[in-house]
Motif scaffolding. Sequence first.
Motif, PDB file in Angstrom:
ATOM      1  N   GLU A 190       0.831  -1.203   0.000  1.00  0.00           N
ATOM      2  CA  GLU A 190       0.000   0.000   0.000  1.00  0.00           C
ATOM      3  C   GLU A 190       0.866   1.255   0.000  1.00  0.00           C
ATOM      4  O   GLU A 190       0.585   2.224  -0.714  1.00  0.00           O
ATOM      5  CB  GLU A 190      -0.915  -0.008   1.230  1.00  0.00           C
ATOM      6  CG  GLU A 190      -1.904   1.127   1.256  1.00  0.00           C
ATOM      7  CD  GLU A 190      -2.852   1.042   2.443  1.00  0.00           C
ATOM      8  OE1 GLU A 190      -3.335   2.102   2.869  1.00  0.00           O
ATOM      9  OE2 GLU A 190      -3.110  -0.074   2.924  1.00  0.00           O
ATOM     10  N   LEU A 191       1.942   1.247   0.777  1.00  0.00           N
ATOM     11  CA  LEU A 191       2.838   2.397   0.836  1.00  0.00           C
ATOM     12  C   LEU A 191       3.536   2.616  -0.502  1.00  0.00           C
ATOM     13  O   LEU A 191       3.642   3.746  -0.979  1.00  0.00           O
ATOM     14  CB  LEU A 191       3.867   2.206   1.949  1.00  0.00           C
ATOM     15  CG  LEU A 191       4.802   3.372   2.226  1.00  0.00           C
ATOM     16  CD1 LEU A 191       3.999   4.614   2.615  1.00  0.00           C
ATOM     17  CD2 LEU A 191       5.785   3.006   3.321  1.00  0.00           C
ATOM     18  N   ARG A 192       3.981   1.519  -1.134  1.00  0.00           N
ATOM     19  CA  ARG A 192       4.625   1.652  -2.454  1.00  0.00           C
ATOM     20  C   ARG A 192       3.650   2.244  -3.465  1.00  0.00           C
ATOM     21  O   ARG A 192       4.014   3.123  -4.247  1.00  0.00           O
ATOM     22  CB  ARG A 192       5.102   0.282  -2.935  1.00  0.00           C
ATOM     23  CG  ARG A 192       6.436  -0.112  -2.393  1.00  0.00           C
ATOM     24  CD  ARG A 192       6.951  -1.376  -3.075  1.00  0.00           C
ATOM     25  NE  ARG A 192       7.645  -2.164  -2.086  1.00  0.00           N
ATOM     26  CZ  ARG A 192       7.182  -3.280  -1.516  1.00  0.00           C
ATOM     27  NH1 ARG A 192       6.029  -3.778  -1.871  1.00  0.00           N
ATOM     28  NH2 ARG A 192       7.885  -3.907  -0.608  1.00  0.00           N
ATOM     29  N   THR A 193       2.434   1.768  -3.463  1.00  0.00           N
ATOM     30  CA  THR A 193       1.416   2.274  -4.387  1.00  0.00           C
ATOM     31  C   THR A 193       1.158   3.752  -4.141  1.00  0.00           C
ATOM     32  O   THR A 193       1.089   4.557  -5.076  1.00  0.00           O
ATOM     33  CB  THR A 193       0.104   1.480  -4.217  1.00  0.00           C
ATOM     34  OG1 THR A 193       0.373   0.102  -4.440  1.00  0.00           O
ATOM     35  CG2 THR A 193      -0.965   1.959  -5.181  1.00  0.00           C
ATOM     36  N   LEU A 194       1.031   4.126  -2.873  1.00  0.00           N
ATOM     37  CA  LEU A 194       0.780   5.518  -2.507  1.00  0.00           C
ATOM     38  C   LEU A 194       1.956   6.408  -2.907  1.00  0.00           C
ATOM     39  O   LEU A 194       1.770   7.475  -3.500  1.00  0.00           O
ATOM     40  CB  LEU A 194       0.520   5.621  -1.005  1.00  0.00           C
ATOM     41  CG  LEU A 194       0.212   7.005  -0.463  1.00  0.00           C
ATOM     42  CD1 LEU A 194      -1.099   7.520  -1.048  1.00  0.00           C
ATOM     43  CD2 LEU A 194       0.151   6.981   1.053  1.00  0.00           C
ATOM     44  N   CYS A 195       3.167   5.975  -2.618  1.00  0.00           N
ATOM     45  CA  CYS A 195       4.354   6.778  -2.939  1.00  0.00           C
ATOM     46  C   CYS A 195       4.564   6.911  -4.440  1.00  0.00           C
ATOM     47  O   CYS A 195       4.943   7.971  -4.929  1.00  0.00           O
ATOM     48  CB  CYS A 195       5.596   6.170  -2.295  1.00  0.00           C
ATOM     49  SG  CYS A 195       5.643   6.393  -0.508  1.00  0.00           S
ATOM     50  N   ASP A 196       4.327   5.848  -5.175  1.00  0.00           N
ATOM     51  CA  ASP A 196       4.493   5.894  -6.630  1.00  0.00           C
ATOM     52  C   ASP A 196       3.539   6.891  -7.273  1.00  0.00           C
ATOM     53  O   ASP A 196       3.854   7.508  -8.277  1.00  0.00           O
ATOM     54  CB  ASP A 196       4.277   4.506  -7.249  1.00  0.00           C
ATOM     55  CG  ASP A 196       5.417   3.554  -6.936  1.00  0.00           C
ATOM     56  OD1 ASP A 196       6.482   4.026  -6.489  1.00  0.00           O
ATOM     57  OD2 ASP A 196       5.229   2.331  -7.134  1.00  0.00           O
ATOM     58  N   SER A 197       2.371   7.072  -6.678  1.00  0.00           N
ATOM     59  CA  SER A 197       1.386   7.958  -7.294  1.00  0.00           C
ATOM     60  C   SER A 197       1.467   9.395  -6.787  1.00  0.00           C
ATOM     61  O   SER A 197       0.934  10.291  -7.410  1.00  0.00           O
ATOM     62  CB  SER A 197      -0.029   7.413  -7.046  1.00  0.00           C
ATOM     63  OG  SER A 197      -0.323   7.441  -5.667  1.00  0.00           O
ATOM     64  N   THR A 198       2.158   9.647  -5.668  1.00  0.00           N
ATOM     65  CA  THR A 198       2.152  11.001  -5.105  1.00  0.00           C
ATOM     66  C   THR A 198       3.508  11.687  -5.090  1.00  0.00           C
ATOM     67  O   THR A 198       3.579  12.893  -4.967  1.00  0.00           O
ATOM     68  CB  THR A 198       1.620  10.986  -3.650  1.00  0.00           C
ATOM     69  OG1 THR A 198       2.454  10.140  -2.849  1.00  0.00           O
ATOM     70  CG2 THR A 198       0.187  10.528  -3.596  1.00  0.00           C
ATOM     71  N   VAL A 199       4.588  10.935  -5.199  1.00  0.00           N
ATOM     72  CA  VAL A 199       5.916  11.547  -5.124  1.00  0.00           C
ATOM     73  C   VAL A 199       6.337  11.995  -6.527  1.00  0.00           C
ATOM     74  O   VAL A 199       6.384  11.189  -7.453  1.00  0.00           O
ATOM     75  CB  VAL A 199       6.958  10.563  -4.541  1.00  0.00           C
ATOM     76  CG1 VAL A 199       8.347  11.137  -4.582  1.00  0.00           C
ATOM     77  CG2 VAL A 199       6.569  10.153  -3.140  1.00  0.00           C
ATOM     78  N   ASP A 243       8.791  13.301  -9.581  1.00  0.00           N
ATOM     79  CA  ASP A 243      10.120  12.912 -10.046  1.00  0.00           C
ATOM     80  C   ASP A 243      11.123  13.922  -9.519  1.00  0.00           C
ATOM     81  O   ASP A 243      10.972  15.128  -9.739  1.00  0.00           O
ATOM     82  CB  ASP A 243      10.118  12.869 -11.582  1.00  0.00           C
ATOM     83  CG  ASP A 243      11.454  12.397 -12.133  1.00  0.00           C
ATOM     84  OD1 ASP A 243      12.362  12.072 -11.344  1.00  0.00           O
ATOM     85  OD2 ASP A 243      11.566  12.348 -13.363  1.00  0.00           O
TER      86      ASP A 243
END
Length: 118
Positions: free
Chosen positions: A101-110, A112
């Motif tokens: 869940e954290l990876r999914t959240l970070c990939d979509s909000t962080v 480049d």
Amino acid sequence: MGFAIPLLFECTNKYCGVDVCTGHSCSSSQRVTPGQAFEVNRRMVLAMREIGGGHAAMQKLVAVVGMHGGLANEPFASHQKAVEAAATAVAKEQMARAATELRTLCDSTVPDPGNQLL
């Protein structure tokens, strides 16, 4: 048997014909799996774990409350290992879900890092 107690039901009515425990034993507790430990014993070990107590604390509780039964050291340790294994499996599963869940959240909000202004 630990905290489980054997039960025997008899009907005094001669026309009743009900014999609940014919040919097998009845107990006050279900078994974890058929032929295995009684659920009440496993739950008592889990309760002691939850409040931070061990075998000595359980024996003291049994004495103070005046409960039937108790568990010897070896059965207590066996239940403790089973509870620990189950808790570890659940913890690993939950941590894996949280990481996904954290990876999914970070990939979509962080954003480049190359596109940030300094």
